[in-house]
Write a protein that holds these residues in place. Structure first.
Motif, PDB file in Angstrom:
ATOM      1  N   PHE A 213     -15.014  -2.697  -3.793  1.00  0.00           N
ATOM      2  CA  PHE A 213     -14.186  -3.021  -4.956  1.00  0.00           C
ATOM      3  C   PHE A 213     -12.727  -3.153  -4.553  1.00  0.00           C
ATOM      4  O   PHE A 213     -12.046  -4.116  -4.958  1.00  0.00           O
ATOM      5  CB  PHE A 213     -14.355  -1.926  -6.014  1.00  0.00           C
TER       6      PHE A 213
ATOM      7  N   ARG B 186     -10.599  -6.687  -4.474  1.00  0.00           N
ATOM      8  CA  ARG B 186      -9.417  -6.755  -5.325  1.00  0.00           C
ATOM      9  C   ARG B 186      -8.188  -7.138  -4.512  1.00  0.00           C
ATOM     10  O   ARG B 186      -7.360  -7.944  -4.955  1.00  0.00           O
ATOM     11  CB  ARG B 186      -9.194  -5.422  -6.026  1.00  0.00           C
ATOM     12  N   ASN B 187      -8.052  -6.581  -3.316  1.00  0.00           N
ATOM     13  CA  ASN B 187      -6.914  -6.938  -2.467  1.00  0.00           C
ATOM     14  C   ASN B 187      -6.998  -8.386  -1.987  1.00  0.00           C
ATOM     15  O   ASN B 187      -5.968  -9.027  -1.754  1.00  0.00           O
ATOM     16  CB  ASN B 187      -6.841  -5.997  -1.266  1.00  0.00           C
TER      17      ASN B 187
ATOM     18  N   LEU C 162     -12.192 -10.380  -6.616  1.00  0.00           N
ATOM     19  CA  LEU C 162     -12.947  -9.581  -7.568  1.00  0.00           C
ATOM     20  C   LEU C 162     -13.288 -10.421  -8.797  1.00  0.00           C
ATOM     21  O   LEU C 162     -12.480 -11.216  -9.260  1.00  0.00           O
ATOM     22  CB  LEU C 162     -12.145  -8.340  -7.961  1.00  0.00           C
ATOM     23  N   ASN C 163     -14.512 -10.239  -9.311  1.00  0.00           N
ATOM     24  CA  ASN C 163     -14.999 -10.974 -10.487  1.00  0.00           C
ATOM     25  C   ASN C 163     -15.088 -12.476 -10.232  1.00  0.00           C
ATOM     26  O   ASN C 163     -14.894 -13.287 -11.142  1.00  0.00           O
ATOM     27  CB  ASN C 163     -14.112 -10.719 -11.711  1.00  0.00           C
TER      28      ASN C 163
ATOM     29  N   GLN D 110      -8.186 -10.701  -3.834  1.00  0.00           N
ATOM     30  CA  GLN D 110      -8.185 -11.487  -5.062  1.00  0.00           C
ATOM     31  C   GLN D 110      -9.502 -12.234  -5.257  1.00  0.00           C
ATOM     32  O   GLN D 110      -9.542 -13.365  -5.767  1.00  0.00           O
ATOM     33  CB  GLN D 110      -7.001 -12.464  -5.083  1.00  0.00           C
TER      34      GLN D 110
END
Length: 302
Positions: free
Chosen positions: A151, A155-156, A160-161, A158
């Motif tokens: 996760f 996220r780092n 995520l999702n 960019q």
């Protein structure tokens, strides 16, 4: 009849009698074990097949029909539940997302896994055994322990999702098993063919893609099918790393649909969504079942 002919006939009859004497016979214990195994396999088949048939029949019913007659046939055989699940509940978009994620991840993991297994099996490089043991360690590492680091990394980056983030995660998830399985196939290939390719002037890339990789087709087929089954049914990774409803995959969408509907759940549509999820897996397994069994048996015999 000459003496030599009589001697040959006598020796042949003795050899036949010897073979008949030493022919193994099935004992009562072997027959009992065989009968028990067949009964257990039949029971297990019923446990697997009957719920699937019940779900298939329920996908053509309304919720009222399911509660009124759970094991009866539907009054009307129509595809209304499938149309509603595909369009109204966005399972068509989830199906497309799943095909994209699993398809791209499968292609990448097969290419990268085959290249890694080939190098580890055919070349003596510093640290290649360490890399191989790290791959084996990746098979024993529980996936849920890596959720928080994954996760943070996505996220780092960019990612995520996003579908790209899921593809990268799926590749990392399936790579250790792919390398482990293909390592034995590349290891067993004759070195003379590789040397002959070098003598003919083939480069390392051409030797791998045009000579060695086609010889490992049985292992590639087996790994591709097993990776497809595992990635298609993956649930923990997308539910933890993908919270965007636009990028939901099928397993994630099924859980979201069942939990959000509550007591107003349309069971007919849910059963139709389940069939939409499992039908591609069944088709792939039925089409490649014989090839999968032959590939696994060939790999274990090597």
């Amino acid at each position: 009849m000459s003496v030599d002919t009589r001697a040959a006939v006598t020796i042949d009859s003795r050899s036949r009698s010897t073979r008949s004497v030493h022919r193994p016979k099935s004992s009562a214990g072997d027959r009992a074990v065989g009968a028990t195994s067949h009964v257990l396999m039949a029971l297990w088949s019923l446990v697997v097949i009957l719920p699937m048939i019940w779900t298939l029949i329920g996908s053509f019913k309304t919720t009222k029909e399911i509660f009124a007659s759970p094991f009866g046939l539907p009054a009307n055989w129509n595809f209304d539940n499938y149309v509603s699940a595909w369009i109204d509940n966005s399972f068509g978009r989830m199906f497309l997302n799943t095909v994209i994620v699993v398809g791209v991840a499968l292609v990448l993991v097969m290419i990268l896994g085959a290249m890694c297994a080939y190098v580890l099996a055919r070349f003596s490089l510093p640290g290649n055994r360490v890399i191989y043991y790290l791959m084996l360690a990746g098979l024993t590492f529980p996936v849920f322990l890596a959720i928080v680091p994954l996760f943070m990394i996505l996220r780092n980056m960019q990612l995520l999702n996003t579908l790209q983030g899921l593809i990268i995660t799926y590749v990392a998830f399936a790579l250790p098993f792919t390398v482990f399985f293909l390592f034995s196939f590349f290891k067993s290939l004759p070195y003379e063919i590789q040397e002959a390719a070098y003598v003919d002037g083939a480069s390392e890339w051409r030797t791998f893609f045009q000579v060695m990789l086609p010889m490992a087709k049985p292992g590639m087929a087996a790994v591709a099918i097993m990776n497809f089954l595992g990635l298609w049914n993956q649930f923990l990774l997308p539910i933890s790393l993908n919270t965007s409803t636009e990028n939901y995959v099928l397993s994630q969408g099924m859980a979201a649909y069942a939990s959000s509907a509550g007591y107003a759940l349309d069971f007919g549509q849910m059963f139709a969504a389940v069939m939409i999820t499992i039908i591609p897996v069944l088709i792939v397994y039925i089409l490649f079942q014989r090839q999968l069994q032959g590939s696994v048996s060939q790999g274990t015999s090597k």
